[in-house]
Design an enzyme around this catalytic site. Structure first.
Site, mmCIF file in Angstrom:
data_model
loop_
_atom_site.group_PDB
_atom_site.id
_atom_site.type_symbol
_atom_site.label_atom_id
_atom_site.label_comp_id
_atom_site.label_asym_id
_atom_site.label_seq_id
_atom_site.Cartn_x
_atom_site.Cartn_y
_atom_site.Cartn_z
ATOM 1 N N GLU A 1 42.842 29.668 26.614
ATOM 2 C CA GLU A 1 43.732 30.153 27.665
ATOM 3 C C GLU A 1 43.643 29.253 28.895
ATOM 4 O O GLU A 1 42.562 28.781 29.242
ATOM 5 C CB GLU A 1 43.298 31.582 28.030
ATOM 6 N N GLU B 1 36.898 31.155 36.953
ATOM 7 C CA GLU B 1 37.925 31.412 37.958
ATOM 8 C C GLU B 1 37.727 30.597 39.226
ATOM 9 O O GLU B 1 36.594 30.379 39.659
ATOM 10 C CB GLU B 1 37.926 32.906 38.352
ATOM 11 N N GLU C 1 47.486 32.812 38.083
ATOM 12 C CA GLU C 1 47.735 34.237 38.305
ATOM 13 C C GLU C 1 47.876 34.529 39.792
ATOM 14 O O GLU C 1 47.045 34.093 40.592
ATOM 15 C CB GLU C 1 46.570 35.067 37.757
ATOM 16 N N ASP D 1 45.194 29.630 32.844
ATOM 17 C CA ASP D 1 45.907 30.632 33.652
ATOM 18 C C ASP D 1 46.238 30.204 35.067
ATOM 19 O O ASP D 1 45.393 29.641 35.758
ATOM 20 C CB ASP D 1 45.023 31.885 33.853
ATOM 21 N N ASN E 1 42.240 29.873 35.934
ATOM 22 C CA ASN E 1 41.120 30.134 35.037
ATOM 23 C C ASN E 1 41.333 29.415 33.711
ATOM 24 O O ASN E 1 42.469 29.091 33.356
ATOM 25 C CB ASN E 1 40.983 31.646 34.799
#
Ligand SMILES: *[C@@H]1O[C@H](CO)[C@@H](O)[C@H](O)[C@H]1NC(C)=O
Length: 326
Positions: free
Chosen positions: A107, A138, A111, A109, A126
């Site tokens: 993954e 993060e 966000e 990310d 992340n």
């Protein structure tokens, strides 16, 4: 030629290559590249498929994903967030292969963690690799603009050796594949996901501020989506991919000039990094490069105040042809 004379020329070349995203990017229309995942009529396509509106209301959030899985590439969108009180509202722009590899997914990310009116917006990045969900990587940054005022471009460059997150063409984070990181660097094909959902339990100040549906509907707008990667055969995703189409407007890495910008931006705007969170990691994960200037700045922020943002995206399974509701 005296190599010393060549140095300024080399520097000029490197610095001038910092103008990524100056050329027109190769946009992909919604119908050509994406499929709705959930949210029924809370997903609306406008303007020849160039713009998508995702709504969260008391019934459901909404989301879409790329039709293809990609092994590396450049993925980008201009995004305008819902305005006013958006606490608990999560808007996510991310790569994942969680519905193909349930136990060892990857993954990458971006966000947005919602906002309380009058406060600075925060954005989180992340990375998970090969199911490393017990190691959160993060980082959070205070945005230097109001992302609900206008469209801003958010981009992910993913190669076999590095991941770079960009905001308005400026790199904000680089994750290099190091030997010690091993399988925790994303290395399997992923799809691009774009979602809006209710993250009341963790998003804003660690769940202190929840979604208030009095202010719904929350609408996030996405336009000029770029899907520029090496698409794999869905039947044999690990069998490799055809070449990524060439495009001069796609960055390939960070130039010297961009690196200077990135470092100064991180010193000013980063509010959290897992690399400096000693309550979570007594010893920082091996890829962390500790920068004393960054550490000094982060010291002003209390990690507890911003909560532990470890979480998983809700499962948004693909259903061929039709959208599923949450
Ligand atoms: C990823 O995880 C699987 C299953 O846990 C393991 O067999 C594999 O060796 C890992 N891959 C890498 C590159 O570490």
């Amino acid at each position: 030629m005296n190599y010393l004379l060549g140095l300024p020329l080399l520097l000029t070349l490197l610095l001038s290559s910092s103008c990524v995203l100056c050329l027109p990017l190769p946009f992909t229309s919604f119908d050509d590249g994406y499929v709705q995942l959930f949210g029924e009529d809370n997903l609306k396509v406008h303007g020849d498929g160039r713009t998508v509106h995702l709504t969260l209301d008391e019934r459901t959030g909404s989301g879409f994903a790329s039709q293809d899985l990609y092994l590396h590439g450049f993925f980008s969108a201009s995004i305008k967030l819902p305005s006013d009180y958006t606490a608990g509202v999560v808007v996510a722009f991310y790569m994942s292969n969680g519905d193909v590899y349930e136990k060892n997914h990857d993954e990458i990310d971006f966000e947005f963690l919602g906002n309380i009116r009058g406060k600075d917006w925060r954005i989180q990045t992340n990375v998970y690799g090969n199911g490393s969900t017990n190691v959160g990587r993060e980082e959070r940054y205070g945005l230097w603009f109001d992302p609900s005022d206008d469209f801003h471009r958010y981009s992910i460059l993913w190669t076999d050796s590095q991941i770079i997150f960009y905001v308005d063409g400026v790199p904000v984070r680089e994750v290099r594949k190091t030997e010690t990181m091993g399988g925790q660097f994303p290395s399997k094909p992923m799809s691009l996901y774009v979602t809006i959902w209710d993250g009341s339990d963790w998003a804003t100040n660690g769940g202190k501020y929840r979604v208030n549906y009095k202010y719904a509907p929350y609408v996030a707008e996405f336009t000029n989506l770029v899907l520029h990667g090496c698409a794999v055969n869905p039947v044999d995703p690990l069998g490799g991919c055809d070449n990524t189409p060439a495009s001069k407007s796609i960055p390939t890495g960070i130039s010297l000039g961009e690196r200077a910008k990135m470092e100064s931006l991180r010193k000013k705007h980063m509010t959290y990094s897992y690399c400096y969170d000693r309550t979570r990691y007594k010893v920082p994960p091996p890829e962390c490069v500790i920068d004393h200037e960054e550490a000094k700045h982060l010291h002003m922020f209390d990690p507890v105040m911003f909560g532990n943002a470890r979480h998983r995206h809700p499962k948004h399974r693909r259903r061929s042809g039709s959208a599923s509701s949450m």
